[in-house]
Write a protein that holds these residues in place. Sequence first.
Motif, PDB file in Angstrom:
ATOM      1  N   ASP A 120       0.597  -1.162  -0.006  1.00 51.89           N
ATOM      2  CA  ASP A 120       0.073   0.019   0.025  1.00 51.89           C
ATOM      3  C   ASP A 120       0.976   1.217   0.124  1.00 51.89           C
ATOM      4  N   SER A 121       2.041   1.080   0.866  1.00 47.27           N
ATOM      5  CA  SER A 121       2.878   2.370   0.829  1.00 47.27           C
ATOM      6  C   SER A 121       3.620   2.805  -0.376  1.00 47.27           C
ATOM      7  N   LYS A 122       4.072   1.685  -1.206  1.00 49.58           N
ATOM      8  CA  LYS A 122       4.645   1.855  -2.434  1.00 49.58           C
ATOM      9  C   LYS A 122       3.653   2.225  -3.437  1.00 49.58           C
ATOM     10  N   ILE A 123       2.463   2.005  -3.473  1.00 51.69           N
ATOM     11  CA  ILE A 123       1.539   2.439  -4.454  1.00 51.69           C
ATOM     12  C   ILE A 123       1.288   3.893  -4.092  1.00 51.69           C
ATOM     13  N   ARG A 124       0.867   4.376  -3.061  1.00 52.28           N
ATOM     14  CA  ARG A 124       0.843   5.517  -2.541  1.00 52.28           C
ATOM     15  C   ARG A 124       1.838   6.673  -2.899  1.00 52.28           C
ATOM     16  N   ALA A 126      -3.905  16.781  -3.101  1.00 49.89           N
ATOM     17  CA  ALA A 126      -4.017  15.357  -3.313  1.00 49.89           C
ATOM     18  C   ALA A 126      -2.643  14.694  -2.892  1.00 49.89           C
ATOM     19  N   ALA A 127      -1.788  15.017  -3.464  1.00 50.39           N
ATOM     20  CA  ALA A 127      -0.389  14.432  -3.125  1.00 50.39           C
ATOM     21  C   ALA A 127      -0.159  14.078  -1.583  1.00 50.39           C
ATOM     22  N   ALA A 128      -0.491  15.139  -0.896  1.00 53.03           N
ATOM     23  CA  ALA A 128      -0.302  15.144   0.654  1.00 53.03           C
ATOM     24  C   ALA A 128      -1.138  14.296   1.283  1.00 53.03           C
ATOM     25  N   ARG A 129      -2.464  14.278   0.673  1.00 52.34           N
ATOM     26  CA  ARG A 129      -3.432  13.409   1.409  1.00 52.34           C
ATOM     27  C   ARG A 129      -3.167  12.026   1.146  1.00 52.34           C
ATOM     28  N   VAL A 130      -2.874  11.571   0.068  1.00 51.77           N
ATOM     29  CA  VAL A 130      -2.326  10.132  -0.219  1.00 51.77           C
ATOM     30  C   VAL A 130      -1.487   9.607   0.373  1.00 51.77           C
ATOM     31  N   LEU A 131      -0.346  10.447   0.487  1.00 56.48           N
ATOM     32  CA  LEU A 131       0.854  10.020   1.135  1.00 56.48           C
ATOM     33  C   LEU A 131       0.576  10.176   2.707  1.00 56.48           C
ATOM     34  N   SER A 132       0.061  10.782   3.330  1.00 56.88           N
ATOM     35  CA  SER A 132      -0.226  11.090   4.605  1.00 56.88           C
ATOM     36  C   SER A 132      -1.193   9.955   5.272  1.00 56.88           C
ATOM     37  N   ALA A 133      -1.599   9.129   4.621  1.00 57.24           N
ATOM     38  CA  ALA A 133      -2.515   7.812   4.730  1.00 57.24           C
ATOM     39  C   ALA A 133      -1.681   6.723   4.983  1.00 57.24           C
ATOM     40  N   VAL A 134      -0.120   6.842   4.621  1.00 61.16           N
ATOM     41  CA  VAL A 134       0.674   5.748   4.977  1.00 61.16           C
ATOM     42  C   VAL A 134       0.961   5.582   6.529  1.00 61.16           C
ATOM     43  N   ILE A 158       5.465  14.854   2.924  1.00 61.96           N
ATOM     44  CA  ILE A 158       4.094  15.221   3.122  1.00 61.96           C
ATOM     45  C   ILE A 158       4.122  16.822   3.740  1.00 61.96           C
ATOM     46  N   ALA A 159       5.066  17.467   4.420  1.00 57.14           N
ATOM     47  CA  ALA A 159       4.938  18.714   4.808  1.00 57.14           C
ATOM     48  C   ALA A 159       5.281  19.452   3.580  1.00 57.14           C
ATOM     49  N   GLU A 160       6.088  19.211   2.892  1.00 53.66           N
ATOM     50  CA  GLU A 160       6.574  20.095   1.756  1.00 53.66           C
ATOM     51  C   GLU A 160       5.223  20.102   0.647  1.00 53.66           C
ATOM     52  N   TYR A 161       4.475  18.890   0.561  1.00 60.14           N
ATOM     53  CA  TYR A 161       3.494  19.034  -0.459  1.00 60.14           C
ATOM     54  C   TYR A 161       2.302  20.014   0.362  1.00 60.14           C
ATOM     55  N   PHE A 162       2.214  19.791   1.696  1.00 63.02           N
ATOM     56  CA  PHE A 162       1.080  20.741   2.215  1.00 63.02           C
ATOM     57  C   PHE A 162       1.474  22.260   2.176  1.00 63.02           C
ATOM     58  N   LEU A 163       2.813  22.501   2.490  1.00 64.60           N
ATOM     59  CA  LEU A 163       3.185  23.834   2.048  1.00 64.60           C
ATOM     60  C   LEU A 163       3.095  24.492   0.759  1.00 64.60           C
ATOM     61  N   GLU A 164       3.232  23.533  -0.231  1.00 62.49           N
ATOM     62  CA  GLU A 164       2.920  23.957  -1.666  1.00 62.49           C
ATOM     63  C   GLU A 164       1.491  24.646  -2.073  1.00 62.49           C
ATOM     64  N   CYS A 165       0.434  23.796  -1.236  1.00 63.38           N
ATOM     65  CA  CYS A 165      -0.853  24.223  -1.339  1.00 63.38           C
ATOM     66  C   CYS A 165      -1.306  25.162  -0.350  1.00 63.38           C
ATOM     67  N   GLY A 166      -0.396  25.799   0.575  1.00 64.42           N
ATOM     68  CA  GLY A 166      -0.757  26.821   1.738  1.00 64.42           C
ATOM     69  C   GLY A 166      -1.111  26.285   2.940  1.00 64.42           C
ATOM     70  N   GLU A 167      -1.276  24.889   3.214  1.00 58.38           N
ATOM     71  CA  GLU A 167      -1.483  24.347   4.232  1.00 58.38           C
ATOM     72  C   GLU A 167      -0.675  24.243   5.444  1.00 58.38           C
ATOM     73  N   GLU A 168      -0.056  25.441   5.655  1.00 61.48           N
ATOM     74  CA  GLU A 168       1.237  25.405   6.921  1.00 61.48           C
ATOM     75  C   GLU A 168       0.848  24.737   8.244  1.00 61.48           C
ATOM     76  N   VAL A 169      -0.527  24.598   8.777  1.00 65.07           N
ATOM     77  CA  VAL A 169      -0.785  23.929  10.016  1.00 65.07           C
ATOM     78  C   VAL A 169      -0.508  22.341   9.702  1.00 65.07           C
ATOM     79  N   SER A 170      -0.992  21.897   8.566  1.00 65.19           N
ATOM     80  CA  SER A 170      -0.671  20.531   8.494  1.00 65.19           C
ATOM     81  C   SER A 170       0.721  20.312   8.222  1.00 65.19           C
ATOM     82  N   ALA A 171       1.459  21.024   7.510  1.00 66.58           N
ATOM     83  CA  ALA A 171       2.774  21.122   7.264  1.00 66.58           C
ATOM     84  C   ALA A 171       3.554  20.941   8.649  1.00 66.58           C
ATOM     85  N   GLU A 172       3.284  21.921   9.513  1.00 67.12           N
ATOM     86  CA  GLU A 172       3.681  21.848  10.812  1.00 67.12           C
ATOM     87  C   GLU A 172       3.892  20.635  11.330  1.00 67.12           C
TER      88      GLU A 172
END
Length: 394
Positions: free
Chosen positions: A93-97, A112-120, A141-155
Motif C-alpha cells: 500500500d505504501s509503495k503504491i501511494r 491530493a499528493a499530501a492526502r494520499v501520502l499522509s495516509a501511509v 508530506i509537509a512539503e506538499y502541504f506547504l505548496e498548497c498553503g496548508e502550513e498548519v498541516s505542514a507543521e
Amino acid sequence: MELSQLPQIQDSKAKLQAYSELIAKVFEAQDTESAKAILVHLLSGEQPVVQVRQILDVFAASFEKLKNDPLLELGNFAIRELESRVTSFEEEDSKIREQVADVYSAKKDYLAAARVLSAVNLEGTTRSIPPEEKADKYIRIAEYFLECGEEVSAENFNSKAGNVISSVKDISVKLRHRVCHARILDNKKDFLQAARAYYSLSQETQAGVVESDLLQLLQCAITSAILAKAGPQRSRLLATLYKDERAAHLPNFEMLEKMFMQRIVKMPEVKKFEETLQDHHKYKFSSGYTVLETATIEHNIVSISKLYNNISFANLGEVLQVPPDKAEEIIAKMIEENRITAVLDQINQVVEFETESEGLSAWENQIEILCQSVEKVLEDKEPSTPPQLLEANN
C-alpha cells in the motif's frame, strides 16, 4: 496461462513467476482494466496471505511502467481495494501511494499528493521503518502541504519528522527538515524567525550543499527580514544581512540597503519589490494593507523617528501616505509591542519620539560597515610579494 488457472500451480516459485509474467505483460500494455482484475483476484482471499504479499510486491513495483494517467486510475483503485486489508499489505500500500503521490505532485495537485501520502501508516506498524525513510516521508508530506498553503498541516508532519531527525545520518534529509521549518515560519508570517532560520541555512558548509542553493536561502532571509515587523530585533538582523558580502549580488539587495540605512521607502519602490514576492507574501490584513505595505509603513515610521523629535499625526500620515488616524493606530501598536519608543499626545495630535539609544546603535552599525569597507579596500591595494622574494623562497 489464464488468470483463473494460476492459483492451481502448486510450486510457489513457479506460481510467483507465472503471476510476474502476466503482470509485466499487462502493465507494459498499459491495460488498467486487466490490472484491476488481477488485483481483485489476488484480494479475493482464496490464496495464502504470504503468497499474495509476494505477488502484490511485484504488482506495486510494476507501477513505474505506467504513464501518469493510467497510473492514477489504477493507483486510486488499488488504494480503495487495499483499504479494508491494509494491515496485511502495508508495504505494498505504501509503495503504491508513493507513486500516486509522485504523479499528483508532477501535476501540481499538491493537496491530493499530501492526502494520499499522509495516509501511509508510519507509526504503530509491525514494519521496521528506518529513521531516514520515516523522516523523508514526513518531510515530503509537509512539503506538499506547504505548496498548497496548508502550513498548519505542514507543521504537524514536519514536527513528526523532528521526533526522529536526531537518528537520521543523511545530511540532505536533515537540511530538508530545517528548510521546511523555515518555510513554515515564512508561511505563518513569522518573518523575523523565518529570516533567522533561512540565514542560518545559508551559512551551511557541509559537503554536498550547492552554492546556488545557499544564495537562494540568503535571498529568502533578506526578503523575510524586509517583511518582518519593524523594531530593534529586525534592525539588528538587517545589519547582519547587509554585512554579508554575498548579499550585494542579490536582486533584493537594493531594498535591503534602503531598509538598513533607514531611508524612507517610496511607493514605486514598494511596487517594484512586490513583483519579486511569492503569493503568500501578498496577503492582505484586516487593516486593508498587504504584508509588504505594513512592513514598509512601520519601517518608514522608524526612519521618520530618526529625522524628527516630534511630528503631527496629519504630517505623519502625509509622509506615510495613509490617513492620520491610521498612522496613529499603527504607531500605537508599535509602542505597545515595544518596537519603538515614543509617546502619543492625543490632545495636540502629536507623536514624540525617544530613539536616542536605537539611533546610536544604528549609527554604530553603519560606522562599523564603513570601517570594514575601508579595511577591505586597503587589503586589496596591498602590494603583492616581490618576484625576487618568491625566487628566494624557492
